[in-house]
Design a protein around this motif. Structure first.
Motif, PDB file in Angstrom:
ATOM      1  N   TRP A  43      -7.187 -21.482 -36.831  1.00 22.90           N
ATOM      2  CA  TRP A  43      -7.679 -22.051 -37.809  1.00 22.90           C
ATOM      3  C   TRP A  43      -8.641 -21.272 -38.875  1.00 22.90           C
ATOM      4  O   TRP A  43      -9.471 -20.706 -37.954  1.00 22.90           O
ATOM      5  CB  TRP A  43      -8.539 -23.663 -37.536  1.00 22.90           C
ATOM      6  N   VAL A  58      -7.471 -24.795 -42.417  1.00 24.20           N
ATOM      7  CA  VAL A  58      -6.185 -24.501 -42.533  1.00 24.20           C
ATOM      8  C   VAL A  58      -5.652 -23.574 -41.365  1.00 24.20           C
ATOM      9  O   VAL A  58      -6.093 -22.582 -41.092  1.00 24.20           O
ATOM     10  CB  VAL A  58      -5.812 -23.660 -43.979  1.00 24.20           C
ATOM     11  N   ALA A  59      -4.539 -24.095 -40.968  1.00 24.34           N
ATOM     12  CA  ALA A  59      -3.784 -23.417 -39.845  1.00 24.34           C
ATOM     13  C   ALA A  59      -2.885 -22.488 -40.136  1.00 24.34           C
ATOM     14  O   ALA A  59      -2.225 -22.461 -41.160  1.00 24.34           O
ATOM     15  CB  ALA A  59      -2.978 -24.598 -38.943  1.00 24.34           C
ATOM     16  N   HIS A  62       0.459 -20.302 -35.327  1.00 23.49           N
ATOM     17  CA  HIS A  62       0.724 -21.127 -33.999  1.00 23.49           C
ATOM     18  C   HIS A  62       1.584 -20.506 -33.101  1.00 23.49           C
ATOM     19  O   HIS A  62       2.513 -19.624 -33.638  1.00 23.49           O
ATOM     20  CB  HIS A  62       1.319 -22.349 -34.504  1.00 23.49           C
ATOM     21  N   ASN A  74       6.932 -29.848 -34.155  1.00 18.08           N
ATOM     22  CA  ASN A  74       7.038 -29.454 -35.555  1.00 18.08           C
ATOM     23  C   ASN A  74       6.187 -28.184 -36.017  1.00 18.08           C
ATOM     24  O   ASN A  74       5.351 -27.737 -35.267  1.00 18.08           O
ATOM     25  CB  ASN A  74       6.810 -30.706 -36.558  1.00 18.08           C
ATOM     26  N   ASP A  75       6.418 -27.459 -37.203  1.00 13.37           N
ATOM     27  CA  ASP A  75       5.629 -26.544 -37.504  1.00 13.37           C
ATOM     28  C   ASP A  75       4.385 -26.847 -38.323  1.00 13.37           C
ATOM     29  O   ASP A  75       4.273 -27.734 -38.941  1.00 13.37           O
ATOM     30  CB  ASP A  75       6.305 -25.570 -38.456  1.00 13.37           C
ATOM     31  N   VAL A  76       3.054 -26.343 -37.881  1.00 15.23           N
ATOM     32  CA  VAL A  76       1.934 -26.892 -38.031  1.00 15.23           C
ATOM     33  C   VAL A  76       1.312 -25.624 -39.038  1.00 15.23           C
ATOM     34  O   VAL A  76       0.359 -25.969 -39.480  1.00 15.23           O
ATOM     35  CB  VAL A  76       0.796 -27.033 -36.892  1.00 15.23           C
ATOM     36  N   GLY A  78       0.083 -23.795 -42.090  1.00 19.68           N
ATOM     37  CA  GLY A  78      -0.253 -24.425 -43.489  1.00 19.68           C
ATOM     38  C   GLY A  78      -0.686 -25.675 -43.477  1.00 19.68           C
ATOM     39  O   GLY A  78      -1.241 -26.169 -44.585  1.00 19.68           O
ATOM     40  N   ASP A  79      -0.999 -26.481 -42.217  1.00 21.25           N
ATOM     41  CA  ASP A  79      -1.530 -27.830 -42.216  1.00 21.25           C
ATOM     42  C   ASP A  79      -3.025 -27.630 -42.594  1.00 21.25           C
ATOM     43  O   ASP A  79      -3.658 -26.468 -42.117  1.00 21.25           O
ATOM     44  CB  ASP A  79      -1.347 -28.446 -40.877  1.00 21.25           C
ATOM     45  N   GLU A  80      -3.559 -28.608 -43.333  1.00 23.05           N
ATOM     46  CA  GLU A  80      -4.892 -28.306 -43.688  1.00 23.05           C
ATOM     47  C   GLU A  80      -5.725 -29.720 -43.086  1.00 23.05           C
ATOM     48  O   GLU A  80      -5.132 -30.696 -43.209  1.00 23.05           O
ATOM     49  CB  GLU A  80      -5.038 -28.218 -45.295  1.00 23.05           C
ATOM     50  N   VAL A  81      -7.077 -29.529 -43.043  1.00 25.02           N
ATOM     51  CA  VAL A  81      -7.753 -30.734 -42.432  1.00 25.02           C
ATOM     52  C   VAL A  81      -9.158 -30.706 -43.194  1.00 25.02           C
ATOM     53  O   VAL A  81      -9.562 -29.534 -43.440  1.00 25.02           O
ATOM     54  CB  VAL A  81      -8.006 -30.690 -40.928  1.00 25.02           C
ATOM     55  N   LYS A  86     -11.509 -32.664 -37.558  1.00 22.41           N
ATOM     56  CA  LYS A  86     -11.341 -32.183 -36.144  1.00 22.41           C
ATOM     57  C   LYS A  86     -12.960 -31.604 -35.893  1.00 22.41           C
ATOM     58  O   LYS A  86     -13.275 -30.433 -36.058  1.00 22.41           O
ATOM     59  CB  LYS A  86     -10.392 -30.927 -36.354  1.00 22.41           C
TER      60      LYS A  86
END
Length: 238
Positions: A43, A58-59, A62, A74-76, A78-81, A86
Motif C-alpha cells: 500500500w 492504494v494497493a 500483491h 480476486n485481484d486487489v 488498484g483497490d483504494e481505502v 485500515k
C-alpha cells in the motif's frame, strides 16, 4: 510493470528514488510471502505532497504464496481505502513500527490474521506491506514452518529498518531465490542451524553424506567442491 508505475505516480507523492526502492522490494518479495505462508499487499499513501496527511492508501502490488493457499481469490491491485478504514496500515505508516499479529478475523470462510510492516527509505516511511495468513494453518506448526516464520520475521524487521532488500539485489541473485528449492539457516558463526529437506537433498546429490546441521556451511561447501570432478575456486570457507 506499467500498472505499478501508473498507480504509484498517479495517486501518490512517491519520488523516482522511492519508486525504485519499491520496485526492488516487489522483485524480491516472493521470498517474504513464501516464508510467512501469506498473501502480501503493498500500500502507498494517497497524497499529493509528502508534507500532506494522506487521505487513504492504494494497493499497488500483491503477491500470493507458493507455500500455502491464497487468501485473496480476486485481484486487489488498484483497490483504494480511505484513512481510518485500515487502522493497522494507518498505524504502521504513522509510527514507523510493525503492527504485529491482530486477532484473527473472518474473511469469507477463513479466519485471517493481518500484520502491517512499514517500508522505510532514507528516513521516511514510503509504503506499508500488509501480511494476510490463514490462522488455522499455524496452530501446530512443524519445525520447518517455525523456521520459515522466524526467518520471515527477521526479514520483515529489515524491511522496517530499510535494510531489505539489498541494494541492486536483482543483479546479485538471478533468478530470484525460491524457498522451495531448499533453505539453509545459519547462526552468527556460519554454522547451519536448520536445513530444509530440499536443501539436504541438494547437498546429498553433490556428495555430502553426513548430517548437514551443526556444520559450518563453508566447510560443507569446501568438502563438496573438493569431491566434485568439476573445476572449482578455492577460498569458499567462512
Amino acid at each position: 510493470m506499467p500498472q505499478f508505475e501508473n498507480l504509484i505516480h498517479g495517486r501518490s507523492s512517491i519520488t523516482i528514488d522511492q519508486a525504485h526502492k519499491l520496485r526492488e522490494l516487489v522483485a524480491d518479495w516472493q521470498l517474504l510471502s513464501d516464508l510467512s505462508f501469506a498473501d502480501l499487499i503493498l500500500w502507498v499513501p494517497i497524497r499529493k505532497d509528502m508534507k500532506m496527511w494522506p487521505t487513504g492508501h492504494v494497493a499497488v502490488a500483491h503477491i500470493r504464496p507458493t507455500t500455502a493457499a491464497t487468501v485473496f481469490t480476486n485481484d486487489v491491485i488498484g483497490d483504494e481505502v480511505t484513512w481510518g478504514a485500515k487502522a493497522r496500515v494507518d498505524e504502521a505508516l504513522s509510527s514507523g513500527e510493525i503492527v504485529r499479529d491482530s486477532e484473527a478475523e473472518l474473511f469469507g470462510e477463513l479466519m485471517i490474521k493481518e500484520e502491517a510492516v512499514p517500508v522505510h527509505f532514507d528516513g521516511n516511511v514510503i509504503a506499508v506491506i500488509t501480511r494476510h495468513r490463514n490462522a488455522e494453518l499455524m496452530r501446530s506448526p512443524s519445525r520447518l514452518e517455525l523456521n520459515y516464520r522466524e526467518i520471515a520475521h527477521c526479514l520483515y524487521r529489515m524491511v522496517a529498518e530499510g535494510s531489505f532488500p539489498y541494494k541492486d539485489a536483482g543483479s546479485l541473485f538471478e533468478p530470484v531465490p525460491r524457498v522451495g528449492d531448499g533453505l539453509i539457516r545459519l547462526d552468527v558463526n556460519g554454522v547451519i542451524s536448520f536445513a530444509s529437506p530440499n536443501a539436504r537433498s541438494a547437498f546429498s546429490r553433490m556428495g555430502w553424506k553426513n548430517e548437514i546441521e551443526n556444520h559450518k556451511l563453508g566447510e560443507v561447501a569446501e568438502a563438496v567442491a573438493k569431491n566434485s570432478p568439476n573445476p572449482h575456486e578455492e577460498g569458499i570457507r567462512t
